[in-house]
Scaffold this motif. Structure first.
Motif, PDB file in Angstrom:
ATOM      1  N   GLY A  39       0.800  -1.223   0.000  1.00 11.42           N
ATOM      2  CA  GLY A  39       0.000   0.000   0.000  1.00 11.42           C
ATOM      3  C   GLY A  39       0.833   1.273   0.000  1.00 11.42           C
ATOM      4  N   PRO A  40       0.259   2.337   0.592  1.00 11.67           N
ATOM      5  CA  PRO A  40      -0.917   2.325   1.486  1.00 11.67           C
ATOM      6  C   PRO A  40      -2.273   2.232   0.768  1.00 11.67           C
ATOM      7  N   LEU A  41      -2.313   2.613  -0.565  1.00  9.16           N
ATOM      8  CA  LEU A  41      -3.559   2.535  -1.302  1.00  9.16           C
ATOM      9  C   LEU A  41      -3.393   1.561  -2.469  1.00  9.16           C
ATOM     10  N   TYR A  42      -4.529   1.074  -2.989  1.00 12.07           N
ATOM     11  CA  TYR A  42      -4.496   0.083  -4.067  1.00 12.07           C
ATOM     12  C   TYR A  42      -5.547   0.442  -5.115  1.00 12.07           C
ATOM     13  N   CYS A  43      -5.287  -0.016  -6.338  1.00 12.87           N
ATOM     14  CA  CYS A  43      -6.260   0.174  -7.412  1.00 12.87           C
ATOM     15  C   CYS A  43      -6.177  -1.033  -8.344  1.00 12.87           C
TER      16      CYS A  43
ATOM     17  N   GLY B 291     -10.608   0.663 -11.759  1.00  9.71           N
ATOM     18  CA  GLY B 291     -11.584   0.701 -10.682  1.00  9.71           C
ATOM     19  C   GLY B 291     -11.294   1.815  -9.685  1.00  9.71           C
ATOM     20  N   GLN B 292     -12.152   1.931  -8.686  1.00  9.99           N
ATOM     21  CA  GLN B 292     -11.952   2.970  -7.677  1.00  9.99           C
ATOM     22  C   GLN B 292     -10.794   2.613  -6.745  1.00  9.99           C
ATOM     23  N   VAL B 293     -10.222   3.603  -6.122  1.00  9.15           N
ATOM     24  CA  VAL B 293      -9.091   3.400  -5.205  1.00  9.15           C
ATOM     25  C   VAL B 293      -9.581   2.714  -3.941  1.00  9.15           C
ATOM     26  N   ALA B 294      -8.795   1.751  -3.466  1.00  8.47           N
ATOM     27  CA  ALA B 294      -9.138   1.004  -2.247  1.00  8.47           C
ATOM     28  C   ALA B 294      -8.132   1.332  -1.154  1.00  8.47           C
ATOM     29  N   ALA B 295      -8.640   1.586   0.041  1.00 10.32           N
ATOM     30  CA  ALA B 295      -7.766   1.898   1.178  1.00 10.32           C
ATOM     31  C   ALA B 295      -7.292   0.638   1.888  1.00 10.32           C
ATOM     32  N   HIS B 296      -7.837  -0.504   1.520  1.00  8.31           N
ATOM     33  CA  HIS B 296      -7.494  -1.768   2.182  1.00  8.31           C
ATOM     34  C   HIS B 296      -7.519  -2.875   1.135  1.00  8.31           C
TER      35      HIS B 296
ATOM     36  N   ASP C  74     -12.005  -6.186  -4.086  1.00  6.86           N
ATOM     37  CA  ASP C  74     -13.077  -6.836  -4.844  1.00  6.86           C
ATOM     38  C   ASP C  74     -14.001  -5.787  -5.460  1.00  6.86           C
ATOM     39  N   GLN C  75     -14.245  -4.687  -4.715  1.00  9.01           N
ATOM     40  CA  GLN C  75     -15.078  -3.615  -5.255  1.00  9.01           C
ATOM     41  C   GLN C  75     -14.343  -2.840  -6.344  1.00  9.01           C
ATOM     42  N   SER C  76     -13.026  -2.668  -6.165  1.00  6.30           N
ATOM     43  CA  SER C  76     -12.240  -1.992  -7.193  1.00  6.30           C
ATOM     44  C   SER C  76     -12.229  -2.813  -8.476  1.00  6.30           C
TER      45      SER C  76
ATOM     46  N   ASN D  36     -11.800   5.043 -16.908  1.00  6.00           N
ATOM     47  CA  ASN D  36     -11.760   5.114 -15.454  1.00  6.00           C
ATOM     48  C   ASN D  36     -13.198   5.156 -14.937  1.00  6.00           C
ATOM     49  N   ILE D  37     -13.571   4.200 -14.086  1.00  2.20           N
ATOM     50  CA  ILE D  37     -14.959   4.091 -13.649  1.00  2.20           C
ATOM     51  C   ILE D  37     -15.428   5.342 -12.918  1.00  2.20           C
TER      52      ILE D  37
END
Length: 542
Positions: free
Chosen positions: A180-184, A270-275, A280-282, A303-304
């Protein structure tokens, strides 16, 4: 542990009887699976069932024990070999040592001596098995399996099936390089309908993935893997503002790939994920972004957050687990199992969709997945070879029951085509092997290894497949073909039998005579004479 298997080879039947009766083989940890009176018969037996141990005499007709051992060492390197012979000569012993023979036992040997030999051998076999399970070898196997385990972890992560309590253990055990700290999540979708004509479909996606790695490695920390025939990238970000630069780089990549290999690639972001557990949502967002290519065009990045800024929670484009299960059933399931899995998939679709646009997107993705499945398996069926555009237009409008019928029908059709393609592939492999024999039978050293190396398959797979398709072992087929050629040469030419033997791959005339008589019941000379006498008799009769 099951007993080790043992094959006994000696041209003296009474010797074999005595050996079998002398010892309690089961108590020693061995099971005798066969007995052979010659090296050739021993090889025939080994072609069907590879023993753990072979005990052979040296002096036997046509193929002596040392020649047999050479074949065993070449084709069955894990089989242990013992020599049991009456010949106490240094040259034999020296050759036996050169061939890595386990024991050199002189006849006659008593029960005590044989018991000691096989007790030592069993201890050695047990020790080798235990050593194969030691920590060092397991660690090596673990490292070799690590890429596959990592890919399985990423796939499970995208399916939302990783529990938070288990995550630290997975990250440590599988050496996951995501901090991380963030993922996409990015989905790289390669168009198969507009693939370069000269490019193999199965290689196209792999080539796109490699191009992406080469292009991004200097700028972005990411992992790459294939999931449902698309390339997926999990990118690490330092802050959310980096997504803009990532989007621009992806746009450049699409153009670069088209210029380099002619592939049309659409990248969904997908959208940026903090975890990690939000990936899965990204991923759902990235796949939905790819589905918008029908609106915004392909060979570009979507880009969604730019095309659908509303929140994405609560809607998964399709249930990847259900779709994956359906594709598995198409591979190996029965008609009933395929129908059940198709209905299960659509049950999920109808319970998760919340709008008509979502339904259109889901059905379009289903069509794309089935098309890629067909293309990757070289299956040609009408719905995917003509009017594909019409399929995208009318299929989403079907009533639920009509869509169910269509999916069941098309899934079973893919299954039947897949079975037919597999059968043709196997038959083609057998035909190539037979053609190889027809071209190389005169080579004395022609072996199973030569054919498998030529075809690029393993010995174990080829042996079982060849026997299943032809009813013969490969050695049996080679021998029969050689002898059929020999029988024709004997009748159609006046060449001496030893010359004919050499022409079909038998240098030793005695051995040629032996195998010929075993096949036809007559020596080569009597076979030729018998045919000539029959021909002469027919002339007299008329």
């Amino acid at each position: 542990m099951e007993n080790y298997t043992l094959l006994l080879v000696d041209d003296e039947e009474e010797v074999l009887d005595a050996i079998i009766k002398k010892l309690d083989w089961e108590a020693l940890g061995f099971t005798i699976i066969g007995r052979a009176s010659s090296g050739m018969k021993a090889l025939d037996i080994m072609a069907d069932c590879q023993p753990d141990v072979i005990m052979t005499d040296i002096k036997m007709p046509y193929m002596n024990g040392l020649e047999l051992i050479q074949h065993v060492r070449a084709d069955y390197p894990t089989t242990k070999v013992l020599i049991f012979t009456g010949f106490d000569e240094f040259e034999y012993a020296k050759e036996a040592l050169h061939l890595s023979v386990g024991e050199y036992i002189l006849k006659p040997a008593g029960a005590k001596e044989l018991t000691e030999v096989f007790t030592r051998l069993k201890e050695k076999l047990d020790r080798e098995i235990n050593e194969s399970r030691n920590v060092e070898i397991l660690q090596q196997h673990y490292q070799e399996s690590l890429p596959l385990m990592q890919t399985n972890f990423y796939s499970t992560l995208l399916e939302g099936k990783i529990k938070e309590v288990d995550l630290p253990r997975y990250l440590a055990n599988y050496q996951i390089p995501l901090t991380g700290p963030l993922y996409c999540c990015l989905v790289l979708h390669t168009s198969l309908t507009q693939a370069p004509a000269e490019m193999d479909i199965s290689l196209l996606v792999a080539s796109v993935q490699q191009q992406a790695k080469n292009y991004f490695d200097q700028e972005w920390e990411a992992v790459y893997f294939t999931y449902l025939t698309d390339t997926v990238m999990l990118v690490q970000l330092q802050n959310e503002n980096e997504v803009s630069r990532l989007t621009d780089d992806c746009d450049h990549l699409c153009k670069y790939i088209f210029r380099m290999i002619g592939a049309i690639v659409t990248i969904g972001i997908g959208q940026v994920a903090a975890h990690l557990l939000e990936l899965d949502q990204s991923y759902a967002g990235a796949r939905m972004a790819v589905s918008y290519r029908g609106i915004y065009g392909a060979s570009r990045v979507i880009n969604i957050k730019e095309v659908a800024p509303q929140k994405m929670e609560g809607f998964n484009l399709t249930d990847d687990i259900e779709l994956s299960d359906l594709l598995k059933k198409i591979h190996v399931g029965s008609a009933d199992e395929i129908s059940a899995e198709a209905n299960k998939y659509l049950d999920h679709v109808y319970t998760t969709e919340k709008s008509l646009p979502q339904h259109i997107i889901v059905v379009s993705e289903l069509i794309g997945s089935l098309y890629r499945f067909a293309a990757n398996n070289s299956i040609s069926i009408a719905p995917f070879t003509k009017d594909l555009k019409d399929l995208y237009q009318w299929l989403p409008d079907l009533e639920p029951e009509a869509l169910r019928r269509w999916l069941v029908e098309i899934s079973n059709l893919l299954h039947e085509k897949l079975r037919s393609a597999g059968s043709r592939s196997t038959q083609s492999l057998v035909s190539k092997a037979q053609e190889y024999v027809h071209q190389n039978y005169a080579n004395e050293s022609l072996s199973l290894d030569d054919v498998c190396q030529s075809l690029g398959v393993s010995n174990s797979y080829f042996s079982s497949m060849f026997k299943r398709e032809t009813g013969k072992s490969f050695i049996g087929y080679l021998t029969d073909y050689r002898l059929d050629r020999a029988s024709r040469l004997l009748l159609e030419t006046e060449e001496k039998s030893y010359v004919i033997g050499r022409k079909i791959g038998y240098i030793d005339p005695n051995y040629f005579s032996y195998v010929f008589k075993r096949r036809f019941g007559l020596s080569p000379l009597k076979y030729r004479m018998g045919y000539a006498e029959s021909d002469e008799q027919r002339v007299k009769t008329h």
